[in-house]
Design a protein around this motif. Structure first.
Motif, PDB file in Angstrom:
ATOM      1  N   GLN A   4      -3.799  94.030  -7.526  1.00 30.73           N
ATOM      2  CA  GLN A   4      -3.991  93.735  -8.939  1.00 30.73           C
ATOM      3  C   GLN A   4      -3.549  94.893  -9.834  1.00 30.73           C
ATOM      4  OE1 GLN A   4      -5.683  90.356 -10.311  1.00 30.73           O
ATOM      5  NE2 GLN A   4      -4.052  90.369  -8.785  1.00 30.73           N
ATOM      6  N   VAL A   5      -2.291  95.215  -9.726  1.00 33.38           N
ATOM      7  CA  VAL A   5      -1.692  96.300 -10.498  1.00 33.38           C
ATOM      8  C   VAL A   5      -1.301  95.773 -11.872  1.00 33.38           C
ATOM      9  CG1 VAL A   5       0.212  97.952 -10.615  1.00 33.38           C
ATOM     10  CG2 VAL A   5      -0.863  97.415  -8.402  1.00 33.38           C
ATOM     11  N   MET A   6      -1.639  96.528 -12.910  1.00 35.78           N
ATOM     12  CA  MET A   6      -1.280  96.123 -14.263  1.00 35.78           C
ATOM     13  C   MET A   6       0.221  96.321 -14.496  1.00 35.78           C
ATOM     14  SD  MET A   6      -3.902  94.891 -15.832  1.00 35.78           S
ATOM     15  CE  MET A   6      -3.575  95.041 -17.588  1.00 35.78           C
ATOM     16  N   PRO A   7       0.885  95.373 -15.160  1.00 38.93           N
ATOM     17  CA  PRO A   7       2.339  95.444 -15.353  1.00 38.93           C
ATOM     18  C   PRO A   7       2.830  96.693 -16.073  1.00 38.93           C
ATOM     19  CG  PRO A   7       1.553  93.224 -15.788  1.00 38.93           C
ATOM     20  CD  PRO A   7       0.331  94.089 -15.608  1.00 38.93           C
ATOM     21  N   PHE A   8       2.006  97.311 -16.919  1.00 34.61           N
ATOM     22  CA  PHE A   8       2.499  98.475 -17.660  1.00 34.61           C
ATOM     23  C   PHE A   8       2.932  99.612 -16.731  1.00 34.61           C
ATOM     24  CE2 PHE A   8      -2.067  99.684 -17.453  1.00 34.61           C
ATOM     25  CZ  PHE A   8      -1.956 101.012 -17.045  1.00 34.61           C
ATOM     26  N   TRP A   9       2.386  99.634 -15.516  1.00 32.83           N
ATOM     27  CA  TRP A   9       2.762 100.707 -14.594  1.00 32.83           C
ATOM     28  C   TRP A   9       4.244 100.636 -14.212  1.00 32.83           C
ATOM     29  CZ3 TRP A   9       0.172 104.935 -13.935  1.00 32.83           C
ATOM     30  CH2 TRP A   9      -1.217 104.938 -14.061  1.00 32.83           C
ATOM     31  N   THR A  10       4.811  99.440 -14.190  1.00 33.38           N
ATOM     32  CA  THR A  10       6.230  99.341 -13.851  1.00 33.38           C
ATOM     33  C   THR A  10       7.095  99.921 -14.970  1.00 33.38           C
ATOM     34  OG1 THR A  10       6.453  97.088 -14.761  1.00 33.38           O
ATOM     35  CG2 THR A  10       5.843  97.298 -12.438  1.00 33.38           C
ATOM     36  N   ARG A  11       6.579  99.885 -16.190  1.00 31.60           N
ATOM     37  CA  ARG A  11       7.295 100.503 -17.311  1.00 31.60           C
ATOM     38  C   ARG A  11       7.111 102.012 -17.312  1.00 31.60           C
ATOM     39  NH1 ARG A  11       4.767 101.670 -21.701  1.00 31.60           N
ATOM     40  NH2 ARG A  11       3.245  99.984 -21.465  1.00 31.60           N
ATOM     41  N   VAL A  12       5.900 102.448 -17.023  1.00 29.54           N
ATOM     42  CA  VAL A  12       5.580 103.879 -17.046  1.00 29.54           C
ATOM     43  C   VAL A  12       6.270 104.621 -15.905  1.00 29.54           C
ATOM     44  CG1 VAL A  12       3.703 105.565 -16.803  1.00 29.54           C
ATOM     45  CG2 VAL A  12       3.383 103.536 -18.216  1.00 29.54           C
TER      46      VAL A  12
END
Length: 210
Positions: free
Chosen positions: A137-145
């Motif tokens: 359950q990884v939040m999508p913002f991590w792929t941007r960061v």
């Protein structure tokens, strides 16, 4: 048996039933998610490097005994996971990758599996009400960061486990080893007991002694 006084009787029973395949986790029970926070450049660079290391999830062992211990663990965990993942090859690939990514991040494997159980109930394509994705359950913002911004990659098993383990390790370092606060931060509920207690209860179901 759950004996930790911090874990309520209800959570102990719930974790036991889940581990036995008698209870399904509802996606919205743990609808929290990691909170986006500013990262200093050095931390961002280190996390990004950890995410993009392309080493394949193939366990390596220094001696025969270590390999035999791993194989015994794999056999035991496979039996416990059979109800959730009936196909042997699917279970093997999942467990091998969890083991590899947990060890790579310096995390206890049973903790990571317990977290996966609570977060997604071993559902590869789980999506929470706040948009967290995949097994961990990884939040999508991590792929941007930390990556290229393609949140769809979080449904890829190794990518999801890689992100989840690196993030959990990051939070553990930030909380100076305090597992209770670390788990709360992972879920976006830092300082509140239900989520950490649920993960710690589930963790016990996946502990293994050689």
């Amino acid at each position: 048996m759950c004996t930790d006084s911090r874990i309520s009787r209800r959570l102990c029973l719930q974790s036991t039933l889940i581990g036995c395949g008698l209870l399904s986790i509802q996606e919205r029970v743990w609808a929290g998610g990691q909170v986006e926070e500013p990262l200093v450049d050095s931390v961002r660079t280190a996390l990004s490097s950890a995410i993009h290391n392309a080493a394949p999830p193939i366990p390596e062992f220094v001696d025969t005994e270590s390999r035999l211990k791993y194989l015994r663990w794999l056999g035991a965990m496979s039996e416990r996971l059979k109800k959730k993942k009936p196909e042997w090859e699917v279970r093997k690939e999942f467990l091998q990758t969890v083991w590899y990514e947990s060890k790579r991040a310096g995390l206890d494997v049973s903790l990571v599996i317990g977290l996966i159980q609570v977060e997604s109930n071993f559902r590869k394509f789980a999506v929470s009400s706040v948009g967290a994705r995949g097994y961990m359950q990884v939040m999508p913002f991590w792929t941007r960061v930390l990556g290229d911004g393609d949140a769809g990659k979080l449904f890829h098993m190794q990518t999801n486990l890689r992100f989840g383990c690196v993030i959990l390790r990051h939070y553990l370092d930030r909380e100076r080893g305090d597992l209770f606060l670390t788990l709360g931060r992972y879920n976006g509920s830092r300082g509140r007991a239900p989520y950490p207690d649920a993960v710690l209860g589930a963790r016990r179901l996946w502990e293994y002694s050689v």
